[in-house]
Design an enzyme around this catalytic site. Sequence first.
Site, PDB file in Angstrom:
ATOM      1  N   GLY A  60       0.781  -1.232   0.000  1.00 31.40           N
ATOM      2  CA  GLY A  60       0.000   0.000   0.000  1.00 31.40           C
ATOM      3  C   GLY A  60       0.811   1.280   0.000  1.00 31.40           C
ATOM      4  O   GLY A  60       0.237   2.374  -0.115  1.00 31.40           O
ATOM      5  N   TYR A  61       2.127   1.190   0.133  1.00 30.88           N
ATOM      6  CA  TYR A  61       2.931   2.414   0.165  1.00 30.88           C
ATOM      7  C   TYR A  61       2.861   3.124  -1.188  1.00 30.88           C
ATOM      8  O   TYR A  61       3.222   2.553  -2.222  1.00 30.88           O
ATOM      9  CB  TYR A  61       4.384   2.111   0.494  1.00 30.88           C
ATOM     10  CG  TYR A  61       4.661   1.697   1.921  1.00 30.88           C
ATOM     11  CD1 TYR A  61       3.683   1.755   2.909  1.00 30.88           C
ATOM     12  CD2 TYR A  61       5.922   1.249   2.290  1.00 30.88           C
ATOM     13  CE1 TYR A  61       3.947   1.378   4.206  1.00 30.88           C
ATOM     14  CE2 TYR A  61       6.198   0.870   3.598  1.00 30.88           C
ATOM     15  CZ  TYR A  61       5.209   0.933   4.550  1.00 30.88           C
ATOM     16  OH  TYR A  61       5.473   0.560   5.849  1.00 30.88           O
ATOM     17  N   SER A  62       2.400   4.370  -1.148  1.00 31.42           N
ATOM     18  CA  SER A  62       2.250   5.174  -2.367  1.00 31.42           C
ATOM     19  C   SER A  62       1.526   4.385  -3.454  1.00 31.42           C
ATOM     20  O   SER A  62       1.904   4.400  -4.625  1.00 31.42           O
ATOM     21  CB  SER A  62       3.610   5.670  -2.865  1.00 31.42           C
ATOM     22  OG  SER A  62       4.158   6.602  -1.960  1.00 31.42           O
ATOM     23  N   GLY A  64       1.373   1.299  -4.208  1.00 30.18           N
ATOM     24  CA  GLY A  64       2.137   0.274  -4.913  1.00 30.18           C
ATOM     25  C   GLY A  64       3.379   0.776  -5.613  1.00 30.18           C
ATOM     26  O   GLY A  64       4.233  -0.020  -6.009  1.00 30.18           O
TER      27      GLY A  64
END
Length: 320
Positions: A60-62, A64
Amino acid sequence: MQYIKLGDSDIQVSRLCVGCMSFGKASADFHEWTLDPRETETLVKHALDLGINFFDTANGYSHGTSEEYLGRALRNNIAREKAVIATKVYFNEGHLSREAINREIDGSLKRLGTDYVDLYIIHRFDYGTPIEETMEALDGLVRAGKVRALGASAMYGYQFMNMQLAAEKNGWTKFVSMQNHYNLLYREDERELIPVCRQMGVALTPYSPLAAGRLSRTEWKTGSKRSQTDYMASGKYDETKEQDYQIVLRVKELADKYHASMTQIALAWLFAKGAASPLIGATKAEYFDDAAGALDMELTEEEISYLEELYLPHRIKGAL
């Protein structure tokens, strides 16, 4: 650089881990201060030059793009087998259901550009999915060769214990690491989760080891874009600023005594408390140089007590 085994696995990791939430396409609905592909590769290359081999990201960071940028940077600079890549699952549709785990690992592998990850971490505890379903699905990824080892992140001690016991009872793969919220300004996991991890031989890889920079300087906030827009960090730390700032001043006092940086004192404390590999979420290459200096420091028992004695209990920040 120093190295350590990740729990009882055969995975050798550097004593510092690159926290990759700093990488990815900037956006108002996640983080506005993240680094683009070129900047990401510059930081990754510098970390590799220092001997850091451990990189932690999440699906989920940025949205993907952290995984995409990290995968590209590593492919350009190091052989796959020499890097230790960790990514996570939970903040997605279905959380930790069997269907979600099997779907999300494939998405992460595609974005990272690899056919396996070294460490697959559950980002939180899932109250809506039976523990057995989650642990069996994770074990399936290990058996399929998509994952080498399993880790967990912020949760309550009893939850982690129950998941480990379910794996043990059924002959499934157990967790070898715990990525929890732990630093001089937030020590709530010392009550139960950390003792459970020690009992089970689980490695600690704490996130936010510098309290989003608050342990690395005497200014609570700076004029940087991250400091001004990181509302997640503000939610973790600002409500207890008055009491916690006195601890920050003690970190500064010891830093001056040793002619060291505050970062080095804060990390030396974590190493003294048994942390295997704290996550360093840097946006500048020199921050890794600074952090590496902590490996050469050793605080006395009196100094550790001095840093700790002003701490007061906090509301839980991390476990849901």
